[in-house]
Motif scaffolding. Structure first.
Motif, mmCIF file in Angstrom:
data_model
loop_
_atom_site.group_PDB
_atom_site.id
_atom_site.type_symbol
_atom_site.label_atom_id
_atom_site.label_comp_id
_atom_site.label_asym_id
_atom_site.label_seq_id
_atom_site.Cartn_x
_atom_site.Cartn_y
_atom_site.Cartn_z
ATOM 1 N N LEU A 158 72.167 -44.380 -15.442
ATOM 2 C CA LEU A 158 72.389 -43.469 -14.107
ATOM 3 C C LEU A 158 72.334 -42.104 -14.549
ATOM 4 O O LEU A 158 71.983 -41.046 -13.805
ATOM 5 C CB LEU A 158 73.295 -43.947 -13.173
ATOM 6 C CG LEU A 158 73.734 -43.093 -11.975
ATOM 7 C CD1 LEU A 158 72.631 -43.141 -11.152
ATOM 8 C CD2 LEU A 158 75.020 -43.644 -11.098
ATOM 9 N N VAL A 159 73.136 -41.819 -15.685
ATOM 10 C CA VAL A 159 73.449 -40.252 -15.955
ATOM 11 C C VAL A 159 71.892 -39.601 -16.356
ATOM 12 O O VAL A 159 71.778 -38.581 -16.017
ATOM 13 C CB VAL A 159 74.472 -40.211 -17.062
ATOM 14 C CG1 VAL A 159 74.417 -39.005 -17.805
ATOM 15 C CG2 VAL A 159 76.018 -40.650 -16.484
ATOM 16 N N ARG A 160 71.427 -40.430 -17.164
ATOM 17 C CA ARG A 160 69.965 -39.721 -17.818
ATOM 18 C C ARG A 160 69.131 -39.608 -16.660
ATOM 19 O O ARG A 160 68.310 -38.581 -16.606
ATOM 20 C CB ARG A 160 69.275 -40.904 -18.774
ATOM 21 C CG ARG A 160 70.112 -41.104 -19.956
ATOM 22 C CD ARG A 160 69.404 -41.847 -20.977
ATOM 23 N NE ARG A 160 69.064 -43.257 -20.609
ATOM 24 C CZ ARG A 160 69.874 -44.017 -20.798
ATOM 25 N NH1 ARG A 160 71.022 -44.063 -21.588
ATOM 26 N NH2 ARG A 160 69.504 -45.431 -20.523
ATOM 27 N N THR A 161 68.967 -40.494 -15.577
ATOM 28 C CA THR A 161 68.213 -40.607 -14.282
ATOM 29 C C THR A 161 68.374 -39.129 -13.676
ATOM 30 O O THR A 161 67.603 -38.516 -13.215
ATOM 31 C CB THR A 161 68.288 -41.787 -13.521
ATOM 32 O OG1 THR A 161 67.929 -42.823 -14.397
ATOM 33 C CG2 THR A 161 67.356 -41.652 -12.475
ATOM 34 N N LEU A 162 69.746 -39.111 -13.437
ATOM 35 C CA LEU A 162 70.161 -37.761 -12.395
ATOM 36 C C LEU A 162 70.206 -36.521 -13.234
ATOM 37 O O LEU A 162 69.580 -35.387 -12.647
ATOM 38 C CB LEU A 162 71.696 -38.045 -12.025
ATOM 39 C CG LEU A 162 71.739 -39.103 -10.988
ATOM 40 C CD1 LEU A 162 73.206 -39.300 -10.822
ATOM 41 C CD2 LEU A 162 71.373 -38.554 -9.646
ATOM 42 N N GLU A 163 70.283 -36.698 -14.822
ATOM 43 C CA GLU A 163 69.959 -35.207 -15.324
ATOM 44 C C GLU A 163 68.521 -34.840 -15.066
ATOM 45 O O GLU A 163 68.145 -33.593 -15.085
ATOM 46 C CB GLU A 163 70.385 -35.554 -16.915
ATOM 47 C CG GLU A 163 71.951 -35.696 -17.068
ATOM 48 C CD GLU A 163 72.183 -35.764 -18.457
ATOM 49 O OE1 GLU A 163 71.373 -36.376 -19.192
ATOM 50 O OE2 GLU A 163 73.355 -35.660 -18.907
ATOM 51 N N LYS A 164 67.553 -35.786 -15.477
ATOM 52 C CA LYS A 164 66.345 -35.442 -15.457
ATOM 53 C C LYS A 164 65.915 -35.156 -14.011
ATOM 54 O O LYS A 164 65.088 -33.850 -13.560
ATOM 55 C CB LYS A 164 65.232 -36.732 -15.662
ATOM 56 C CG LYS A 164 65.448 -36.956 -17.169
ATOM 57 C CD LYS A 164 64.665 -38.326 -17.716
ATOM 58 C CE LYS A 164 64.860 -38.471 -19.120
ATOM 59 N NZ LYS A 164 64.333 -39.674 -19.413
#
Length: 453
Positions: free
Chosen positions: A350-356
């Motif tokens: 979820l963190v990686r998805t939101l950062e992108k």
């Protein structure tokens, strides 16, 4: 308006007991009047000049807890005002639910530049409540967790995570070792650091040792440095053993002996597995008991669906920190997409998805088209036709072995001596394998004796 009238308005504005503040076009506080001072217990001299970022901060000892609550929403050019709910903290720790009416003060000569005035009202004095936004729900949850558990940086709207927070509070009040168990990506290290920060150890070092990726030599060198209590400055802080189930057996014994002594350090450990279910021949049972006086299970994201919308908001606001362009959250469509996804990578995914998505977004809200391609690929994989359930590796290899042995036995007419030669096994070992595979050992035994077996 005459200069005298402007001075009179400014005097009234700053001295009014009705909480009023003014922001410039960069959301920097220009006015923080007497009413705001009384409500928040922060003097104007501390607040004026601070930027209001779209970040909920529950720690009332920080001025950012107030500036985060005063951050304005985005207004369209046609809107003359906008009303939002907010949780306004005071320096003493009390939080009050308020409504803020925002009014853009556009310059007559420059319509592109304007200031924003906010008027803080009791909910009963303002217009009927509109649906609350995620920023408000996050701030409200943080205030509640801070009041109940003195912990606010963990999103815990679900019963499972409330239990985690209560255990975190218990762990923070002691110096006993803590064991954190859960799947990859659930945030075991984040919880460990939250415990560290809530203790008297917060101003001391927090050292992580990854027992899975580091070599035995590197781990041993770290142990020597951390466990040596005879040095002039023995280590005093928190040690986190990540993936402790990979710790070499001889180092397990060394650590177990050290933990029997009164150490000045606090030890925590993590694993994907329950430590008491590990093979006792590979993990020392005494050490397992020493590391688990407090055990905390961190559930996977798929089991804590109630947390997801507020967790998303929290991560978006974390990404806002220090950025010129801020995001207010995600659109309802994105929330819906997130809710229907299984999140196999848990919070880390979820963190990686939101950062992108944050980087892709050009608006104040993250939309569907901002979501990265790898999230779409993950969605497609999750919704594809489920495959036939695969066997565990051991069972799969057993089936292959049984098929091969039966083929050779058939080829040799049941003669086990000949079969053992073809399979490259001593005959006694073949008999043991036949028994384990459920193949009749006694079958055709007389014929083998005839053949000189």
């Amino acid at each position: 308006m005459s200069k005298r009238a402007k001075r009179g308005l400014a005097t009234w504005l700053t001295g009014s007991t009705l909480p009023i503040f003014v922001l410039d076009d960069r959301n920097v506080l220009l006015v923080f009047n007497r009413g705001c001072e009384e409500l928040t217990e922060w003097p104007a001299s501390e607040m004026i000049g601070r930027k209001c970022e779209y970040i909920a901060v529950a720690n009332s000892s920080l001025p950012e807890s107030v500036t985060g609550a005063l951050c304005p929403p985005k207004l369209s050019e046609s809107e003359i005002s906008k009303s939002v709910l907010s949780v306004i903290p005071s320096q003493s720790g009390k939080s009050t639910r308020k409504r803020i009416e925002f009014f853009p003060l556009r310059e007559e000569r420059d319509e592109t530049s304007f200031r924003m005035m906010g008027v803080i009202l009791d909910e009963a004095e303002s217009e009927p409540a509109r649906p609350t936004n995620s920023h408000y729900r996050l701030a409200e949850l943080q205030a509640e967790l801070q009041r109940r558990f003195r912990v606010s940086r963990i999103v815990a709207a679900s019963p499972l995570m409330e239990r985690v927070v209560s255990q975190v509070r218990l762990a923070a009040e002691s110096r006993l070792p803590v064991f954190l168990q859960g799947e990859r990506g659930v945030g075991r290290e984040y919880i460990a650091r939250a415990i560290h920060n809530a203790t008297t150890f917060a101003d001391r070092r927090f050292v992580q040792i990854d027992c899975e990726t580091l070599s035995r030599f590197e781990i041993h060198r770290s142990f020597r440095r951390l466990l040596d209590q005879e040095t002039e400055e023995p280590f005093s802080g928190t040690v986190l053993l990540r993936n402790v189930d990979h710790l070499p057996l001889d180092l397990q014994m060394e650590l177990s002996r050290a933990l029997q002594q009164l150490l000045r350090s606090r030890w925590m450990s993590t694993s994907r597995y329950k430590i008491d279910e590990l093979d006792p021949e590979k993990f020392e049972p005494v050490l397992a008991a020493q590391l688990t006086p407090i055990s905390i299970f961190i559930p996977p994201l798929r089991q804590r669906r109630e947390d997801l919308p507020i967790l998303v908001q929290s991560l978006v606001e974390d990404a806002n920190f220090g950025r010129e362009v801020q995001r207010e959250g995600v659109s309802p469509e994105v929330e819906q997409e997130f809710a229907s996804y299984s999140w196999p990578g848990n919070v880390s995914e979820l963190v990686r998805t939101l950062e992108k998505a944050f980087r892709n977004s050009s608006d104040s809200v993250i939309e569907l088209e901002d979501l990265p391609a790898d999230f779409r690929i993950g969605q497609d994989a999750a919704t594809a036709r489920p495959r036939k359930p695969s066997l565990p590796l051991e069972e799969y290899l057993k089936q292959i072995e049984e098929k091969r042995v039966r083929e050779v036995l058939e080829q040799c007419g049941g003669n086990k001596t000949a079969a053992a030669e073809i399979l490259g096994l001593p005959r006694p070992k073949l008999y043991r394998r036949l028994a384990q595979l459920g193949i009749d050992v006694a079958q055709d035994a007389p014929s083998e004796e005839k053949d000189g077996a």
